[in-house]
Write an enzyme that holds these catalytic residues in place. Structure first.
Site, PDB file in Angstrom:
ATOM      1  N   LYS A  29       0.794  -1.235   0.000  1.00 26.70           N
ATOM      2  CA  LYS A  29       0.000   0.000   0.000  1.00 26.70           C
ATOM      3  C   LYS A  29       0.825   1.285   0.000  1.00 26.70           C
ATOM      4  O   LYS A  29       0.314   2.354   0.338  1.00 26.70           O
ATOM      5  CB  LYS A  29      -1.023   0.039   1.158  1.00 26.70           C
ATOM      6  CG  LYS A  29      -1.822  -1.231   1.365  1.00 26.70           C
ATOM      7  CD  LYS A  29      -2.265  -1.935   0.119  1.00 26.70           C
ATOM      8  CE  LYS A  29      -3.300  -1.199  -0.682  1.00 26.70           C
ATOM      9  NZ  LYS A  29      -3.592  -1.946  -1.947  1.00 26.70           N
ATOM     10  N   ALA A  30       2.083   1.186  -0.424  1.00 29.57           N
ATOM     11  CA  ALA A  30       2.958   2.367  -0.400  1.00 29.57           C
ATOM     12  C   ALA A  30       2.931   3.163  -1.705  1.00 29.57           C
ATOM     13  O   ALA A  30       3.559   4.217  -1.800  1.00 29.57           O
ATOM     14  CB  ALA A  30       4.389   1.941  -0.099  1.00 29.57           C
ATOM     15  N   THR A  33       1.708   0.481  -7.341  1.00 29.69           N
ATOM     16  CA  THR A  33       1.053   0.521  -8.650  1.00 29.69           C
ATOM     17  C   THR A  33       1.363   1.842  -9.350  1.00 29.69           C
ATOM     18  O   THR A  33       1.588   1.880 -10.560  1.00 29.69           O
ATOM     19  CB  THR A  33      -0.473   0.360  -8.462  1.00 29.69           C
ATOM     20  OG1 THR A  33      -0.694  -0.738  -7.569  1.00 29.69           O
ATOM     21  CG2 THR A  33      -1.174   0.114  -9.780  1.00 29.69           C
ATOM     22  N   HIS A  90       6.803  -7.395  -2.605  1.00 22.94           N
ATOM     23  CA  HIS A  90       6.610  -6.785  -1.279  1.00 22.94           C
ATOM     24  C   HIS A  90       7.561  -7.425  -0.253  1.00 22.94           C
ATOM     25  O   HIS A  90       7.400  -7.218   0.948  1.00 22.94           O
ATOM     26  CB  HIS A  90       5.175  -6.995  -0.791  1.00 22.94           C
ATOM     27  CG  HIS A  90       4.138  -6.181  -1.516  1.00 22.94           C
ATOM     28  ND1 HIS A  90       4.279  -4.841  -1.766  1.00 22.94           N
ATOM     29  CD2 HIS A  90       2.925  -6.528  -2.013  1.00 22.94           C
ATOM     30  CE1 HIS A  90       3.196  -4.397  -2.403  1.00 22.94           C
ATOM     31  NE2 HIS A  90       2.370  -5.403  -2.566  1.00 22.94           N
ATOM     32  N   SER A 120      -4.799   2.287   4.471  1.00 25.45           N
ATOM     33  CA  SER A 120      -4.974   1.745   3.123  1.00 25.45           C
ATOM     34  C   SER A 120      -5.034   0.215   3.161  1.00 25.45           C
ATOM     35  O   SER A 120      -5.873  -0.412   2.506  1.00 25.45           O
ATOM     36  CB  SER A 120      -3.812   2.223   2.240  1.00 25.45           C
ATOM     37  OG  SER A 120      -3.960   1.768   0.922  1.00 25.45           O
ATOM     38  N   VAL A 210      -0.612   9.721 -14.957  1.00 23.59           N
ATOM     39  CA  VAL A 210      -0.543   8.955 -13.706  1.00 23.59           C
ATOM     40  C   VAL A 210      -1.197   9.706 -12.540  1.00 23.59           C
ATOM     41  O   VAL A 210      -1.096   9.274 -11.393  1.00 23.59           O
ATOM     42  CB  VAL A 210       0.911   8.567 -13.328  1.00 23.59           C
ATOM     43  CG1 VAL A 210       1.549   7.781 -14.462  1.00 23.59           C
ATOM     44  CG2 VAL A 210       1.755   9.790 -12.958  1.00 23.59           C
ATOM     45  N   PHE A 212      -3.927  10.630  -9.953  1.00 24.75           N
ATOM     46  CA  PHE A 212      -4.889   9.727  -9.297  1.00 24.75           C
ATOM     47  C   PHE A 212      -6.215   9.651 -10.065  1.00 24.75           C
ATOM     48  O   PHE A 212      -6.721   8.557 -10.337  1.00 24.75           O
ATOM     49  CB  PHE A 212      -5.116  10.207  -7.855  1.00 24.75           C
ATOM     50  CG  PHE A 212      -6.044   9.328  -7.070  1.00 24.75           C
ATOM     51  CD1 PHE A 212      -5.607   8.143  -6.501  1.00 24.75           C
ATOM     52  CD2 PHE A 212      -7.377   9.695  -6.893  1.00 24.75           C
ATOM     53  CE1 PHE A 212      -6.463   7.328  -5.772  1.00 24.75           C
ATOM     54  CE2 PHE A 212      -8.243   8.889  -6.172  1.00 24.75           C
ATOM     55  CZ  PHE A 212      -7.785   7.706  -5.603  1.00 24.75           C
ATOM     56  N   ASP A 213      -6.768  10.809 -10.427  1.00 23.74           N
ATOM     57  CA  ASP A 213      -8.092  10.822 -11.088  1.00 23.74           C
ATOM     58  C   ASP A 213      -8.052  10.067 -12.408  1.00 23.74           C
ATOM     59  O   ASP A 213      -9.019   9.384 -12.766  1.00 23.74           O
ATOM     60  CB  ASP A 213      -8.551  12.267 -11.346  1.00 23.74           C
ATOM     61  CG  ASP A 213      -8.732  13.025 -10.052  1.00 23.74           C
ATOM     62  OD1 ASP A 213      -8.878  12.371  -8.999  1.00 23.74           O
ATOM     63  OD2 ASP A 213      -8.706  14.273 -10.092  1.00 23.74           O
TER      64      ASP A 213
HETATM   65  S1  PPS Z   1      -0.458  -2.854  -3.347  1.00 25.88           S
HETATM   66  O1  PPS Z   1      -1.703  -3.663  -3.260  1.00 25.88           O
HETATM   67  O2  PPS Z   1       0.359  -3.020  -2.151  1.00 25.88           O
HETATM   68  O3  PPS Z   1       0.293  -3.097  -4.565  1.00 25.88           O
HETATM   69  O4  PPS Z   1      -0.986  -1.348  -3.339  1.00 25.88           O
HETATM   70  P1  PPS Z   1      -0.118  -0.067  -3.759  1.00 25.88           P
HETATM   71  O5  PPS Z   1      -0.251   0.156  -5.200  1.00 25.88           O
HETATM   72  O6  PPS Z   1       1.239  -0.164  -3.172  1.00 25.88           O
HETATM   73  O7  PPS Z   1      -0.839   1.111  -2.957  1.00 25.88           O
HETATM   74  C1  PPS Z   1      -2.172   1.497  -3.191  1.00 25.88           C
HETATM   75  C2  PPS Z   1      -2.292   2.886  -2.606  1.00 25.88           C
HETATM   76  O8  PPS Z   1      -1.610   3.823  -3.467  1.00 25.88           O
HETATM   77  C3  PPS Z   1      -2.535   4.818  -3.868  1.00 25.88           C
HETATM   78  N1  PPS Z   1      -2.243   5.316  -5.233  1.00 25.88           N
HETATM   79  C4  PPS Z   1      -2.135   6.621  -5.531  1.00 25.88           C
HETATM   80  N2  PPS Z   1      -2.176   7.716  -4.753  1.00 25.88           N
HETATM   81  C5  PPS Z   1      -2.049   8.925  -5.370  1.00 25.88           C
HETATM   82  N3  PPS Z   1      -1.908   9.078  -6.701  1.00 25.88           N
HETATM   83  C6  PPS Z   1      -1.865   8.002  -7.507  1.00 25.88           C
HETATM   84  N4  PPS Z   1      -1.723   8.166  -8.823  1.00 25.88           N
HETATM   85  C7  PPS Z   1      -1.972   6.697  -6.931  1.00 25.88           C
HETATM   86  N5  PPS Z   1      -1.955   5.436  -7.416  1.00 25.88           N
HETATM   87  C8  PPS Z   1      -2.121   4.618  -6.361  1.00 25.88           C
HETATM   88  C9  PPS Z   1      -3.871   4.088  -3.827  1.00 25.88           C
HETATM   89  O9  PPS Z   1      -4.950   4.974  -3.910  1.00 25.88           O
HETATM   90  C10 PPS Z   1      -3.752   3.356  -2.518  1.00 25.88           C
HETATM   91  O10 PPS Z   1      -3.830   4.231  -1.378  1.00 25.88           O
HETATM   92  P2  PPS Z   1      -5.187   4.601  -0.624  1.00 25.88           P
HETATM   93  O11 PPS Z   1      -4.755   5.429   0.545  1.00 25.88           O
HETATM   94  O12 PPS Z   1      -5.821   3.312  -0.181  1.00 25.88           O
HETATM   95  O13 PPS Z   1      -6.023   5.381  -1.573  1.00 25.88           O
END
Ligand code: PPS
Length: 276
Positions: A29-30, A33, A90, A120, A210, A212-213
């Site tokens: 969750k860091a 992706t 991970h 998250s 890239v 978020f939206d």
């Molecule tokens: S995993 O399952 O461990 O691979 O998940 P991971 O991709 O590491 O983390 C998912 C969280 O990253 C946030 N995320 C983003 N935040 C901001 N901008 C962008 N572009 C973005 N892409 C992924 C995603 O929303 C998850 O965090 P939370 O706090 O749950 O929204």
């Protein structure tokens, strides 16, 4: 770890890395992706539209994930036709297959502050059927602090990788909060690390793609097509913010967490921001 990460252990440990492989390592969750998608666009953004519509978990295989029917990370990575191959893990630093160090592979580690990582992760465990049920929030905080969640202790994970950075120069350690603060700046740093240079126009385009939206609307990266995840319970791209922990922690929970945090995190150089 759950059996999904250990079933294929011998093959994971015997994975044949190549010197130009790039490993993207994180505690869950860091922002794995997000950074995976950025690197994929940096290297292969101009390639076929087939690639652009294929799922991020196929483009960037999750090394240790194994479900013998639908997804074997090692096999997918083995078959990747690209150079470099982008590979996600991970694993805590001490469990990374030795070959990555022996081949001096480039490694990008992404770290996110503990409180937002935990929030998250808590929502992720509710929507992902291969993850254990998180239970109630209060007990989840306790388990996170004890390190009895998937991939173990957040504190050991971020610290272990941080220490590795002191002796392994091909490791780029980056922070989710910095990405939120200034995505373009962090993309620049990533480019320098992997030896690419971008025109201002390309950089703007990738930064926008890239955002978020835009990622939430893109089925190739929002995990909405993966049957093990129920995005109606909670979207994979849930909020994408720094500081959402404030909507989850009570004052008492926060005080207890901070007290415990100070005891576990005593390297003054490794600082996380919980607000920006
Ligand atoms: S995993 O399952 O461990 O691979 O998940 P991971 O991709 O590491 O983390 C998912 C969280 O990253 C946030 N995320 C983003 N935040 C901001 N901008 C962008 N572009 C973005 N892409 C992924 C995603 O929303 C998850 O965090 P939370 O706090 O749950 O929204």
């Amino acid at each position: 770890m759950t059996h999904y990460f250990t079933d294929n252990w011998e093959n994971v440990q015997n994975f044949q890395a190549r010197p130009d492989d790039i490993l993207i390592a994180t505690y869950p969750k860091a922002g794995t992706t997000w950074v995976s998608y950025i690197l994929d666009l940096l290297f292969f953004g101009q390639t076929s539209t087939d690639r652009q519509t294929s799922m991020i978990y196929d483009r960037v295989p999750f090394l240790e994930f194994t479900d013998s029917v639908v997804y074997v990370g090692v096999d997918l990575a083995d078959k990747l036709p690209t150079s470099p191959r982008l590979i996600k893990t991970h694993l805590p630093v001490q469990l990374v297959p030795k070959v990555f160090w022996e081949k001096n592979c480039k490694i990008v580690y992404v770290a996110r502050n503990a409180k937002d990582s935990m929030v998250s992760y808590y929502h992720f465990e509710q929507m992902n059927i291969v993850q254990p049920e998180p239970g109630d929030w209060n007990s989840y905080i306790r388990r996170f602090m004890e390190g009895t969640v998937g991939y173990g202790s957040w504190y050991d994970h971020v610290t272990g990788w941080w220490k590795k950075k002191q002796t392994y120069s091909n490791l780029h350690y980056m922070f989710y909060e910095d990405m939120i603060e200034d995505t373009a700046r962090e993309i620049d740093k990533l480019c320098s690390f992997v030896g690419l240079s971008l025109s201002a126009e390309e950089e703007n385009r990738i930064t926008e793609t890239v955002h978020f939206d835009n990622m939430t609307r893109n089925d190739a990266v929002n995990y909405s097509k993966l049957p093990i995840m129920n995005v109606n319970i909670s979207p994979f791209l849930r909020k994408g913010k720094v500081g959402d922990w404030r909507n989850h922690f009570t004052v008492a929970q926060n005080e207890e967490f901070d007290e415990d945090y100070k005891k576990k995190m005593n390297d003054p150089a490794l600082l996380f921001r919980t607000t920006i």
